[in-house]
Write a protein that holds these residues in place. Structure first.
Motif, PDB file in Angstrom:
ATOM      1  N   TRP A 110       0.835  -1.201   0.000  1.00  0.00           N
ATOM      2  CA  TRP A 110       0.000   0.000   0.000  1.00  0.00           C
ATOM      3  C   TRP A 110       0.870   1.252   0.000  1.00  0.00           C
ATOM      4  O   TRP A 110       0.646   2.179  -0.779  1.00  0.00           O
ATOM      5  CB  TRP A 110      -0.928  -0.003   1.209  1.00  0.00           C
ATOM      6  CG  TRP A 110      -1.961   1.075   1.164  1.00  0.00           C
ATOM      7  CD1 TRP A 110      -3.221   0.985   0.650  1.00  0.00           C
ATOM      8  CD2 TRP A 110      -1.814   2.425   1.636  1.00  0.00           C
ATOM      9  NE1 TRP A 110      -3.854   2.191   0.792  1.00  0.00           N
ATOM     10  CE2 TRP A 110      -3.023   3.097   1.393  1.00  0.00           C
ATOM     11  CE3 TRP A 110      -0.773   3.116   2.252  1.00  0.00           C
ATOM     12  CZ2 TRP A 110      -3.227   4.433   1.730  1.00  0.00           C
ATOM     13  CZ3 TRP A 110      -0.969   4.451   2.582  1.00  0.00           C
ATOM     14  CH2 TRP A 110      -2.178   5.096   2.325  1.00  0.00           C
ATOM     15  N   ALA A 111       1.861   1.272   0.880  1.00  0.00           N
ATOM     16  CA  ALA A 111       2.742   2.439   0.994  1.00  0.00           C
ATOM     17  C   ALA A 111       3.542   2.646  -0.292  1.00  0.00           C
ATOM     18  O   ALA A 111       3.730   3.780  -0.740  1.00  0.00           O
ATOM     19  CB  ALA A 111       3.676   2.274   2.183  1.00  0.00           C
ATOM     20  N   ALA A 112       4.000   1.558  -0.894  1.00  0.00           N
ATOM     21  CA  ALA A 112       4.769   1.668  -2.145  1.00  0.00           C
ATOM     22  C   ALA A 112       3.916   2.242  -3.271  1.00  0.00           C
ATOM     23  O   ALA A 112       4.392   3.062  -4.059  1.00  0.00           O
ATOM     24  CB  ALA A 112       5.328   0.302  -2.539  1.00  0.00           C
ATOM     25  N   ALA A 113       2.666   1.822  -3.343  1.00  0.00           N
ATOM     26  CA  ALA A 113       1.771   2.352  -4.380  1.00  0.00           C
ATOM     27  C   ALA A 113       1.576   3.859  -4.202  1.00  0.00           C
ATOM     28  O   ALA A 113       1.603   4.621  -5.180  1.00  0.00           O
ATOM     29  CB  ALA A 113       0.426   1.628  -4.336  1.00  0.00           C
ATOM     30  N   LYS A 114       1.404   4.301  -2.961  1.00  0.00           N
ATOM     31  CA  LYS A 114       1.252   5.735  -2.699  1.00  0.00           C
ATOM     32  C   LYS A 114       2.544   6.493  -2.989  1.00  0.00           C
ATOM     33  O   LYS A 114       2.523   7.575  -3.565  1.00  0.00           O
ATOM     34  CB  LYS A 114       0.819   5.979  -1.247  1.00  0.00           C
ATOM     35  CG  LYS A 114      -0.547   5.458  -0.930  1.00  0.00           C
ATOM     36  CD  LYS A 114      -1.600   6.123  -1.787  1.00  0.00           C
ATOM     37  CE  LYS A 114      -2.969   5.559  -1.478  1.00  0.00           C
ATOM     38  NZ  LYS A 114      -3.972   5.950  -2.446  1.00  0.00           N
ATOM     39  N   ALA A 115       3.678   5.919  -2.580  1.00  0.00           N
ATOM     40  CA  ALA A 115       4.970   6.572  -2.824  1.00  0.00           C
ATOM     41  C   ALA A 115       5.226   6.713  -4.320  1.00  0.00           C
ATOM     42  O   ALA A 115       5.679   7.760  -4.780  1.00  0.00           O
ATOM     43  CB  ALA A 115       6.091   5.779  -2.154  1.00  0.00           C
ATOM     44  N   GLU A 116       4.927   5.665  -5.071  1.00  0.00           N
ATOM     45  CA  GLU A 116       5.145   5.715  -6.518  1.00  0.00           C
ATOM     46  C   GLU A 116       4.212   6.731  -7.177  1.00  0.00           C
ATOM     47  O   GLU A 116       4.645   7.539  -8.003  1.00  0.00           O
ATOM     48  CB  GLU A 116       4.923   4.333  -7.127  1.00  0.00           C
ATOM     49  CG  GLU A 116       5.188   4.295  -8.619  1.00  0.00           C
ATOM     50  CD  GLU A 116       5.024   2.913  -9.214  1.00  0.00           C
ATOM     51  OE1 GLU A 116       5.666   2.655 -10.244  1.00  0.00           O
ATOM     52  OE2 GLU A 116       4.254   2.099  -8.667  1.00  0.00           O
TER      53      GLU A 116
END
Length: 126
Positions: A19-25
């Motif tokens: 989830w965090a990676a999707a938001k960061a990207e």
């Protein structure tokens, strides 16, 4: 901006990282992965948690990231300290489904992070 994510090697930790990676990207933000072995670092060797599943993906997708590893008997304090030290404006944690009684009594680490973190905490479940 920076998103910190507390990772433990299970489905809940994986959901939080994804989830965090999707938001960061999507927002071109830095991602800080925090792992904490719940041990007394004076007497025990910390477990080396394999993050290659994530770091290889982040490298391929161009996500800026940092890994922070620690060992402590106070997991919640270390997670919060690492998130603050990294300059994170949000902290993501994985949570598990609870029974009706479990909803009243959250996990110790989860509860402490939710109550003590100075930044917004996003709770993700798989």
């Amino acid at each position: 901006m920076t998103i910190a994510v507390a990772y433990r090697p299970d489905d809940y930790g994986r959901a939080a990282v994804l989830w965090a990676a999707a938001k960061a990207e999507a927002n071109k933000e830095k991602l800080v992965l925090i792992t904490v072995s719940e041990i007394d670092p004076e007497f025990d060797e910390p477990e080396e948690i394999d993050l290659s599943e994530f770091t290889e993906r982040f490298d391929l997708e161009g996500i800026e990231y940092e890994v922070r590893r620690a060992a402590s008997l106070s997991v919640s304090d270390v997670v919060i300290d690492q998130a603050v030290d990294s300059g994170a404006d949000r902290l993501v944690i994985g949570i598990r489904k609870r029974t009706p009684v479990g909803k009243m009594l959250m996990g110790r680490v989860t509860q402490m992070i939710l109550l003590d973190a100075p930044m917004p905490v996003i709770a993700v479940k798989p």
